[in-house]
Write a protein that holds these residues in place. Structure first.
Motif, PDB file in Angstrom:
ATOM      1  N   VAL A   1       0.862  -1.179   0.000  1.00 55.23           N
ATOM      2  CA  VAL A   1       0.000   0.000   0.000  1.00 55.23           C
ATOM      3  C   VAL A   1       0.898   1.229   0.000  1.00 55.23           C
ATOM      4  CG1 VAL A   1      -1.744   1.311   1.262  1.00 55.23           C
ATOM      5  CG2 VAL A   1      -1.859  -1.180   1.237  1.00 55.23           C
ATOM      6  N   PHE A   2       0.617   2.182  -0.900  1.00 54.13           N
ATOM      7  CA  PHE A   2       1.440   3.378  -1.039  1.00 54.13           C
ATOM      8  C   PHE A   2       0.566   4.617  -1.153  1.00 54.13           C
ATOM      9  CE2 PHE A   2       3.719  -0.152  -2.836  1.00 54.13           C
ATOM     10  CZ  PHE A   2       4.998  -0.001  -2.338  1.00 54.13           C
ATOM     11  N   ASP A   3       1.039   5.722  -0.613  1.00 56.34           N
ATOM     12  CA  ASP A   3       0.419   7.023  -0.864  1.00 56.34           C
ATOM     13  C   ASP A   3       1.193   7.639  -2.015  1.00 56.34           C
ATOM     14  OD1 ASP A   3      -1.470   6.945   1.185  1.00 56.34           O
ATOM     15  OD2 ASP A   3       0.018   7.580   2.655  1.00 56.34           O
ATOM     16  N   VAL A   4       0.510   7.923  -3.123  1.00 60.94           N
ATOM     17  CA  VAL A   4       1.193   8.473  -4.294  1.00 60.94           C
ATOM     18  C   VAL A   4       0.518   9.759  -4.745  1.00 60.94           C
ATOM     19  CG1 VAL A   4       2.010   6.238  -5.117  1.00 60.94           C
ATOM     20  CG2 VAL A   4      -0.185   7.102  -5.916  1.00 60.94           C
ATOM     21  N   ASP A   5       1.272  10.604  -5.392  1.00 57.78           N
ATOM     22  CA  ASP A   5       0.741  11.813  -6.018  1.00 57.78           C
ATOM     23  C   ASP A   5       0.429  11.452  -7.464  1.00 57.78           C
ATOM     24  OD1 ASP A   5       0.198  14.240  -7.159  1.00 57.78           O
ATOM     25  OD2 ASP A   5       2.012  15.225  -6.450  1.00 57.78           O
ATOM     26  N   THR A   6      -0.849  11.443  -7.813  1.00 55.79           N
ATOM     27  CA  THR A   6      -1.230  11.009  -9.157  1.00 55.79           C
ATOM     28  C   THR A   6      -0.666  11.912 -10.245  1.00 55.79           C
ATOM     29  OG1 THR A   6      -3.332  12.206  -8.979  1.00 55.79           O
ATOM     30  CG2 THR A   6      -3.337   9.866  -8.382  1.00 55.79           C
ATOM     31  N   LYS A   7      -0.232  13.109  -9.906  1.00 55.30           N
ATOM     32  CA  LYS A   7       0.379  13.987 -10.904  1.00 55.30           C
ATOM     33  C   LYS A   7       1.744  13.470 -11.350  1.00 55.30           C
ATOM     34  CE  LYS A   7      -1.968  17.976  -9.053  1.00 55.30           C
ATOM     35  NZ  LYS A   7      -1.975  18.452  -7.689  1.00 55.30           N
ATOM     36  N   GLN A   8       2.332  12.547 -10.566  1.00 57.34           N
ATOM     37  CA  GLN A   8       3.640  12.004 -10.913  1.00 57.34           C
ATOM     38  C   GLN A   8       3.558  10.876 -11.934  1.00 57.34           C
ATOM     39  OE1 GLN A   8       5.469  10.888  -7.230  1.00 57.34           O
ATOM     40  NE2 GLN A   8       6.107  12.977  -6.777  1.00 57.34           N
ATOM     41  N   PHE A   9       2.369  10.305 -12.145  1.00 53.70           N
ATOM     42  CA  PHE A   9       2.230   9.260 -13.147  1.00 53.70           C
ATOM     43  C   PHE A   9       2.336   9.866 -14.541  1.00 53.70           C
ATOM     44  CE2 PHE A   9       0.493   7.134  -9.499  1.00 53.70           C
ATOM     45  CZ  PHE A   9       0.843   5.810  -9.690  1.00 53.70           C
ATOM     46  N   ASP A  10       3.153   9.267 -15.365  1.00 54.27           N
ATOM     47  CA  ASP A  10       3.525   9.840 -16.648  1.00 54.27           C
ATOM     48  C   ASP A  10       3.342   8.802 -17.755  1.00 54.27           C
ATOM     49  OD1 ASP A  10       4.519  11.760 -18.334  1.00 54.27           O
ATOM     50  OD2 ASP A  10       6.609  11.405 -17.816  1.00 54.27           O
ATOM     51  N   PRO A  11       2.117   8.592 -18.245  1.00 56.85           N
ATOM     52  CA  PRO A  11       1.874   7.524 -19.205  1.00 56.85           C
ATOM     53  C   PRO A  11       2.400   7.840 -20.606  1.00 56.85           C
ATOM     54  CG  PRO A  11      -0.128   8.757 -18.895  1.00 56.85           C
ATOM     55  CD  PRO A  11       0.886   9.328 -17.949  1.00 56.85           C
TER      56      PRO A  11
END
Length: 76
Positions: free
Chosen positions: A19-29
């Motif tokens: 389980v991780f807390d992530v900043d969805t703005k960091q996902f770079d498809p």
């Protein structure tokens, strides 16, 4: 899509946590055959991802290979 989440989740972290807390703005498809990454999340919601045993799902139907999920991820 090929999704590169920068260093938000690395292999060492994934070995000991699930389980991780992530900043969805960091996902770079990056779509296959594209050069420029695109925005991934367009609306608030729950997104599900899977790592499967093929790059192109349509190829699995051609060679009759079973669809196999290697790992999964849910982002809310």
């Amino acid at each position: 899509m090929i999704i590169v989440p920068s260093k938000t989740i690395d292999w060492d972290m994934a070995r000991t946590r699930n389980v991780f807390d992530v900043d969805t703005k960091q996902f770079d498809p990056l779509r296959p055959e594209k050069i420029v990454p695109e925005r991934l999340f367009h609306k608030a919601g729950i997104y599900q991802f899977a790592v499967v045993n093929a790059v192109d799902r349509s190829l699995l139907a051609v060679d009759k290979t079973a669809f196999e999920v290697k790992a999964g991820c849910v982002v809310e």
